[in-house]
Design a protein around this motif. Structure first.
Motif, PDB file in Angstrom:
ATOM      1  N   TRP A 694      51.668  66.534  29.210  1.00  0.00           N
ATOM      2  CA  TRP A 694      51.547  64.971  28.854  1.00  0.00           C
ATOM      3  C   TRP A 694      51.920  64.633  27.619  1.00  0.00           C
ATOM      4  O   TRP A 694      52.557  63.523  27.349  1.00  0.00           O
ATOM      5  N   SER A 695      51.475  65.319  26.530  1.00  0.00           N
ATOM      6  CA  SER A 695      51.846  65.153  25.002  1.00  0.00           C
ATOM      7  C   SER A 695      53.409  65.093  25.098  1.00  0.00           C
ATOM      8  O   SER A 695      53.984  64.306  24.447  1.00  0.00           O
ATOM      9  N   LEU A 696      54.169  66.162  25.607  1.00  0.00           N
ATOM     10  CA  LEU A 696      55.603  66.007  25.474  1.00  0.00           C
ATOM     11  C   LEU A 696      56.298  64.798  26.300  1.00  0.00           C
ATOM     12  O   LEU A 696      57.180  64.357  25.790  1.00  0.00           O
ATOM     13  N   SER A 697      55.593  64.500  27.472  1.00  0.00           N
ATOM     14  CA  SER A 697      56.212  63.416  28.090  1.00  0.00           C
ATOM     15  C   SER A 697      56.034  62.261  27.255  1.00  0.00           C
ATOM     16  O   SER A 697      56.969  61.450  27.160  1.00  0.00           O
ATOM     17  N   CYS A 698      54.946  61.948  26.734  1.00  0.00           N
ATOM     18  CA  CYS A 698      54.623  60.641  25.800  1.00  0.00           C
ATOM     19  C   CYS A 698      55.561  60.518  24.551  1.00  0.00           C
ATOM     20  O   CYS A 698      56.308  59.730  24.034  1.00  0.00           O
ATOM     21  N   PHE A 699      55.779  61.912  24.170  1.00  0.00           N
ATOM     22  CA  PHE A 699      56.966  62.267  23.100  1.00  0.00           C
ATOM     23  C   PHE A 699      58.104  61.875  23.282  1.00  0.00           C
ATOM     24  O   PHE A 699      58.929  61.005  22.471  1.00  0.00           O
ATOM     25  N   PHE A 700      58.714  62.438  24.558  1.00  0.00           N
ATOM     26  CA  PHE A 700      60.119  61.917  24.814  1.00  0.00           C
ATOM     27  C   PHE A 700      60.244  60.606  25.156  1.00  0.00           C
ATOM     28  O   PHE A 700      61.236  59.883  24.872  1.00  0.00           O
ATOM     29  N   VAL A 701      59.184  59.912  25.889  1.00  0.00           N
ATOM     30  CA  VAL A 701      59.144  58.379  26.067  1.00  0.00           C
ATOM     31  C   VAL A 701      59.341  57.750  24.892  1.00  0.00           C
ATOM     32  O   VAL A 701      60.214  56.808  24.638  1.00  0.00           O
ATOM     33  N   SER A 704      62.796  57.677  23.255  1.00  0.00           N
ATOM     34  CA  SER A 704      63.938  57.067  23.976  1.00  0.00           C
ATOM     35  C   SER A 704      64.314  56.069  23.542  1.00  0.00           C
ATOM     36  O   SER A 704      63.510  55.058  23.002  1.00  0.00           O
ATOM     37  N   THR A 705      65.597  55.928  23.753  1.00  0.00           N
ATOM     38  CA  THR A 705      66.216  54.323  23.466  1.00  0.00           C
ATOM     39  C   THR A 705      66.436  53.502  24.611  1.00  0.00           C
ATOM     40  O   THR A 705      67.056  52.452  24.529  1.00  0.00           O
ATOM     41  N   SER A 706      66.125  54.198  25.661  1.00  0.00           N
ATOM     42  CA  SER A 706      66.396  53.479  26.996  1.00  0.00           C
ATOM     43  C   SER A 706      65.045  52.361  27.520  1.00  0.00           C
ATOM     44  O   SER A 706      64.093  52.858  27.251  1.00  0.00           O
ATOM     45  N   GLN A 707      65.414  51.316  27.764  1.00  0.00           N
ATOM     46  CA  GLN A 707      64.265  50.414  27.882  1.00  0.00           C
ATOM     47  C   GLN A 707      63.527  50.795  29.326  1.00  0.00           C
ATOM     48  O   GLN A 707      62.269  50.678  29.505  1.00  0.00           O
ATOM     49  N   TRP A 708      64.353  51.473  30.165  1.00  0.00           N
ATOM     50  CA  TRP A 708      63.562  51.983  31.378  1.00  0.00           C
ATOM     51  C   TRP A 708      62.795  52.930  31.308  1.00  0.00           C
ATOM     52  O   TRP A 708      61.665  52.899  31.822  1.00  0.00           O
ATOM     53  N   LEU A 730      57.883  63.626  36.246  1.00  0.00           N
ATOM     54  CA  LEU A 730      58.149  62.502  35.126  1.00  0.00           C
ATOM     55  C   LEU A 730      58.498  63.285  33.754  1.00  0.00           C
ATOM     56  O   LEU A 730      59.340  63.104  32.904  1.00  0.00           O
ATOM     57  N   PHE A 731      57.772  64.679  33.760  1.00  0.00           N
ATOM     58  CA  PHE A 731      58.168  65.124  32.543  1.00  0.00           C
ATOM     59  C   PHE A 731      59.546  65.679  32.601  1.00  0.00           C
ATOM     60  O   PHE A 731      60.432  65.689  31.520  1.00  0.00           O
ATOM     61  N   CYS A 732      60.195  66.039  33.622  1.00  0.00           N
ATOM     62  CA  CYS A 732      61.425  66.447  33.696  1.00  0.00           C
ATOM     63  C   CYS A 732      62.487  65.306  33.368  1.00  0.00           C
ATOM     64  O   CYS A 732      63.447  65.391  32.755  1.00  0.00           O
ATOM     65  N   VAL A 733      62.048  64.271  34.033  1.00  0.00           N
ATOM     66  CA  VAL A 733      62.908  63.061  33.744  1.00  0.00           C
ATOM     67  C   VAL A 733      63.033  62.687  32.494  1.00  0.00           C
ATOM     68  O   VAL A 733      64.081  62.356  31.984  1.00  0.00           O
ATOM     69  N   VAL A 734      62.036  62.568  31.630  1.00  0.00           N
ATOM     70  CA  VAL A 734      62.025  61.981  30.237  1.00  0.00           C
ATOM     71  C   VAL A 734      62.725  63.085  29.371  1.00  0.00           C
ATOM     72  O   VAL A 734      63.074  62.798  28.090  1.00  0.00           O
ATOM     73  N   GLY A 735      62.272  64.370  29.769  1.00  0.00           N
ATOM     74  CA  GLY A 735      62.808  65.377  28.867  1.00  0.00           C
ATOM     75  C   GLY A 735      64.330  65.405  28.972  1.00  0.00           C
ATOM     76  O   GLY A 735      65.085  65.666  27.846  1.00  0.00           O
ATOM     77  N   MET A 736      65.014  65.210  30.203  1.00  0.00           N
ATOM     78  CA  MET A 736      66.224  65.376  30.417  1.00  0.00           C
ATOM     79  C   MET A 736      67.040  63.924  29.750  1.00  0.00           C
ATOM     80  O   MET A 736      68.028  64.039  28.976  1.00  0.00           O
ATOM     81  N   TYR A 766      57.602  73.924  32.338  1.00  0.00           N
ATOM     82  CA  TYR A 766      58.606  74.325  31.408  1.00  0.00           C
ATOM     83  C   TYR A 766      59.897  74.936  32.195  1.00  0.00           C
ATOM     84  O   TYR A 766      61.061  74.600  31.783  1.00  0.00           O
ATOM     85  N   HIS A 767      59.666  75.953  33.288  1.00  0.00           N
ATOM     86  CA  HIS A 767      60.515  76.552  34.005  1.00  0.00           C
ATOM     87  C   HIS A 767      61.376  75.457  34.760  1.00  0.00           C
ATOM     88  O   HIS A 767      62.653  75.617  34.907  1.00  0.00           O
ATOM     89  N   ARG A 768      60.829  74.652  35.295  1.00  0.00           N
ATOM     90  CA  ARG A 768      61.423  73.525  36.167  1.00  0.00           C
ATOM     91  C   ARG A 768      62.104  72.601  35.306  1.00  0.00           C
ATOM     92  O   ARG A 768      63.367  72.208  35.459  1.00  0.00           O
ATOM     93  N   LEU A 769      61.975  72.301  33.933  1.00  0.00           N
ATOM     94  CA  LEU A 769      62.805  71.642  32.947  1.00  0.00           C
ATOM     95  C   LEU A 769      63.940  72.416  32.744  1.00  0.00           C
ATOM     96  O   LEU A 769      65.076  71.640  32.699  1.00  0.00           O
ATOM     97  N   LEU A 770      63.722  73.703  32.548  1.00  0.00           N
ATOM     98  CA  LEU A 770      65.023  74.416  32.127  1.00  0.00           C
ATOM     99  C   LEU A 770      65.920  74.476  33.184  1.00  0.00           C
ATOM    100  O   LEU A 770      67.220  74.193  32.962  1.00  0.00           O
ATOM    101  N   THR A 771      65.547  74.526  34.447  1.00  0.00           N
ATOM    102  CA  THR A 771      66.289  74.505  35.682  1.00  0.00           C
ATOM    103  C   THR A 771      67.125  73.269  35.813  1.00  0.00           C
ATOM    104  O   THR A 771      68.285  73.021  36.053  1.00  0.00           O
ATOM    105  N   CYS A 772      66.289  71.970  35.429  1.00  0.00           N
ATOM    106  CA  CYS A 772      66.919  70.700  35.469  1.00  0.00           C
ATOM    107  C   CYS A 772      68.109  70.620  34.371  1.00  0.00           C
ATOM    108  O   CYS A 772      69.071  70.193  34.586  1.00  0.00           O
TER     109      CYS A 772
END
Length: 782
Positions: A694-701, A704-708, A730-736, A766-772
């Motif tokens: 959750w913390s990483l998701s907030c951090f990545f959001v 971000s420079t994307s308004q979406w 959501l975590f994978c989307v914002v991380g990517m 984390y494993h799923r994010l690496l896969t993405c």
């Protein structure tokens, strides 16, 4: 409908025994619905009629468009006190819906006054118990007609008490310090705190009300562009009369300032002492060459009602009653004289011509000469009324001397309400820009009174009359701000010291109303630049200490004072913003002091109630941007966000987001990327994994420079602590998004992946994010 209106006094009255069956949060809404329904044309005429009048045999024929309109109640029925009371309750509660209804009600009330003999023969006074009954009805009629006239002063909709309240024109002047560079920044950040304090105070049970505007005081600006508008507290920062309780919309003395009377009615205060002076000196007279238009269309006609004629009629009527020129040796009852003076004190807010104030002054001074000085009940209204009229007229030497003697005598009275009335009179007098001779005579008397009285009660304000304390504080603050040379530094230091005692003792010893009054007064003094360096430093220490109070709204008021201290430059707290402009760059000590203040704010987020944490989180990003370069505070912000001792990480997430967005807006996106890369390993080590994700998701959001992606922040914050499929997605989307759009160098991309490879295990987020990330094309060097 009639039963609903009747229930406003019982079932729908907060605190009534029959109200216990209705939830407290629902009562104001039901009251508002009842008000609105009862004002509809279909039922309004009937709703205004007391049920008791039907039992007395009145049987009118209804008419009107809907066949439900009744004529005004005949005067003979209103001469019954119980019927009259019920009628007045409905008139005051429901107001009036048109000019015609106002005029009909006005005529009805005047009819009651005219038909009731007001004078009594002293020889027969004890023989007729009816005299007391007639006097009581007259008193009720005076109260009602005063209330009716004042209702034309309500905004934004005159005559509608459900959505409007009485106009106010504060005596305090606009603060020039708020127009400076840092003053404008303070207005923004302090306005947020003020808004939150208002919200907290408005939720207190003891002032719960159906009015939707209770978080504001209606202060229409004296300009044509904003006539009749409600201006919230944070827009009119610290300008509201100091002694007024927040959220209290009742009529108070000082409702309309002397300066607004001068400006709104083009009244010039004439002083004989100034006539012989050079023309250049005449500019000192506070009368603008082209006075701005007054609120609510014009002073003489409000909401279509001829207020000037109404107030003039009452002034002439009252003068006949209270002047001792009755040839029949009959006098007006004392209780009625008292009520008339009280009414005149309020209605004079609606006077529009100088000669009205002249007539008011001459009438009341004559009454004061012939009436027994021992009548303290009358004096509590007579003294401020005389002072008010004298102030509008300008307080020249001929007026100032008797008024000063009157005030000096009244301040020595043993009757508390009389002394409170004298203090209100003093506030009127002080506002009219006293001549030097008058100031030298009057201000020492007031100063001695305030110092001696405040000194005795500073440790135990709760044991003293609250209104007396509030008006004393208001007078002291006004004198320090507007008459600094006359009061002197010793008076100022003494008041500051006693105010410090009042707000530093335990909460039980100083009521909240007094606490807020004192802190607001101190803030104005800071912004008016009337305090010495030592006094300013004392307020800094006081504010930092009070921010840690357990009471949320008291702590927030202290936060406002602390912010004002910092923004007014009473301490050197701008290490980065002034270094380029000011050759005297602040030293390391000032940076340390400023960081200590920031630590206080972070500490309040960690230890305060949720409402406090939300307030501090709202102002913190702007505060940090105003005082520090990002590199000085970024480590602190991210550390607080990640801390396991932080009970409100959702609020800190918004702080991180706003700080990052500010950096993006100023072209410092590379700093955002560097801080994210630097902090990644700290995030992945957080436990449990759901909170780390959750913390990483907030951090990545936030980065971000994307308004979406940025638009996802509220939703991401709401998912705190959850680890469901949607959260992992959501975590994978914002991380990517960060990986693809923020990282340009291949080396940085490898470093990003390596952080997650260390902690990735099959099935983990984390494993799923690496896969993405493996699906993202590699950067090729040119």
């Amino acid at each position: 409908m009639a039963e609903l209106v009747e229930s406003l006094q019982t079932v729908l009255a907060l605190g009534h025994s029959r109200n216990e069956i209705i939830p407290a949060f629902l009562t104001p809404t039901l009251r508002n619905i009842t008000f609105s329904l009862a004002r509809l044309p279909l039922v309004n005429s009937y709703a205004r009629l007391p049920p008791l009048v039907w039992k007395l045999g009145w049987s009118p024929k209804p008419g009107g468009e809907f066949g439900t309109a009744f004529p005004e109640i005949p005067v003979e029925f209103l001469q019954e006190k119980d019927v009259f009371r019920e009628f007045l309750y409905r008139v005051n509660t429901l107001g009036w819906t048109s000019r015609t209804q106002f005029e009909e009600t006005w005529a009805t009330l005047l009819g009651v006054l005219v038909t009731q003999p007001i004078a009594m023969n002293h020889e027969e006074e004890n023989q007729h118990e009816e005299d007391l009954e007639r006097t009581q009805i007259n008193v009720l009629a005076v109260q009602a007609i005063t209330s009716l006239v004042l209702s034309a002063m309500t905004i934004p909709v005159a005559g509608n008490p459900a959505v409007s309240c009485l106009e106010q024109q504060p005596r305090n002047k606009a603060l020039k310090a708020l127009d400076t560079r840092f003053g404008r920044k303070l207005s923004v950040i302090r306005g947020i705190v003020e808004q939150e304090i208002q919200a907290m105070v408005s939720k207190r049970d003891n002032i719960a009300t159906h009015y939707p505007y209770q978080a504001w005081d209606p202060v229409p600006s004296l300009s044509a562009a904003t006539t009749g508008t409600l201006i919230s507290h944070e827009k009119l920062l610290l300008q509201i009369n100091t002694e007024r309780e927040m959220g209290n919309m009742d009529y108070k003395m000082g409702q309309v300032s002397i300066h607004s009377v001068w400006q709104g009615n083009s009244i010039t205060p004439l002083r004989e002492e100034e006539w012989d002076e050079d023309e250049e000196d005449e500019n000192d007279v506070p009368a603008p060459a082209s006075p701005p238009t007054s609120p609510i269309n014009s002073r003489k006609h409000r909401a279509g009602v001829d207020i000037h004629s109404c107030s003039q009629f009452l002034l002439e009527l009252y003068s006949q009653w209270i002047l001792p020129n009755n040839p029949n040796k009959k006098t007006t009852p004392v209780i009625l004289i008292c009520e008339v003076v009280r009414s005149l004190l309020a209605v004079s807010d609606l006077f529009t011509e100088r000669n009205q104030y002249e007539m008011m002054y001459s009438t009341l001074t004559e009454l004061q000469k012939v009436h027994p000085a021992e009548d303290e009940i009358l004096n509590q209204y007579l003294v401020p009324a005389i002072c008010k009229a004298a102030s509008v007229l300008g307080m020249d030497k001929a007026i100032a001397e008797p008024v000063s003697r009157l005030l000096e005598t009244t301040l020595r009275s043993t009757h508390m309400p009389s002394r409170i009335g004298a203090l209100h009179g003093i506030l009127y007098v002080l506002e009219c820009d006293l001549l030097d001779d008058t100031a030298k005579q009057l201000i020492p008397i007031i100063s001695d009174y305030l110092l001696s009285n405040l000194k005795g009660i500073a440790h135990c304000v709760n044991l003293h009359n609250q209104q007396h304390v509030l008006v004393m504080c208001a007078a002291a603050f006004y004198m320090i701000e507007n008459y600094p040379l006359d009061v002197g530094p010793e008076f100022t230091a003494g008041i500051i010291q006693m105010c410090g005692v009042m707000v530093s003792v335990c909460e039980d010893s100083t009521p909240s109303v007094t606490y807020h009054c004192v802190l607001r007064g101190l803030e104005r003094l800071l912004l008016s630049e009337q305090l010495s360096r030592l006094d300013g430093e004392a307020l800094v220490k006081l504010s930092v200490d009070r921010v840690n109070m357990p009471s949320p709204h008291r702590a927030m008021s202290a936060l406002g004072l602390m912010l004002t201290c910092m923004y007014t430059g009473k301490e050197k707290t701008s290490p980065s913003r002034t270094s380029d402009l000011d050759p005297t760059a602040p030293d390391s000590e000032s940076v340390i002091v400023a960081m200590e203040r920031v630590s206080v704010l972070f500490d309040r987020i960690r230890k305060g109630f949720p409402c406090e944490a939300r307030v501090v989180a709202r102002i913190l990003p702007q505060f940090l941007d105003d005082f520090f370069p990002p590199q000085d505070v970024m480590n602190k912000v991210i550390g607080e966000f990640l801390s396991n001792q932080q009970p409100y990480p959702q609020f800190m997430a918004t702080v991180v987001y706003k700080v990052f967005q500010t950096l993006h807006a100023t072209g410092q996106s590379s700093m955002v990327r560097d801080w994210v890369m630097l902090s990644l390993s700290n995030f992945t080590q957080r436990t449990p994994v759901a909170m780390a994700m959750w913390s990483l998701s907030c951090f990545f959001v936030s980065a971000s420079t994307s308004q979406w992606i940025s638009a996802l922040l509220p939703h991401v914050i709401s998912r705190m602590g959850k680890s469901e499929l949607v959260d992992v997605s959501l975590f994978c989307v914002v991380g990517m998004d960060f990986y693809k759009h923020q990282i340009d160098e291949e080396l940085d991309r490898r470093a990003f992946q390596s952080v997650f490879e260390v902690v990735a295990s099959p099935g983990s987020p984390y494993h799923r994010l690496l896969t993405c990330l493996q699906t993202v094309p590699q950067v090729t060097a040119f």
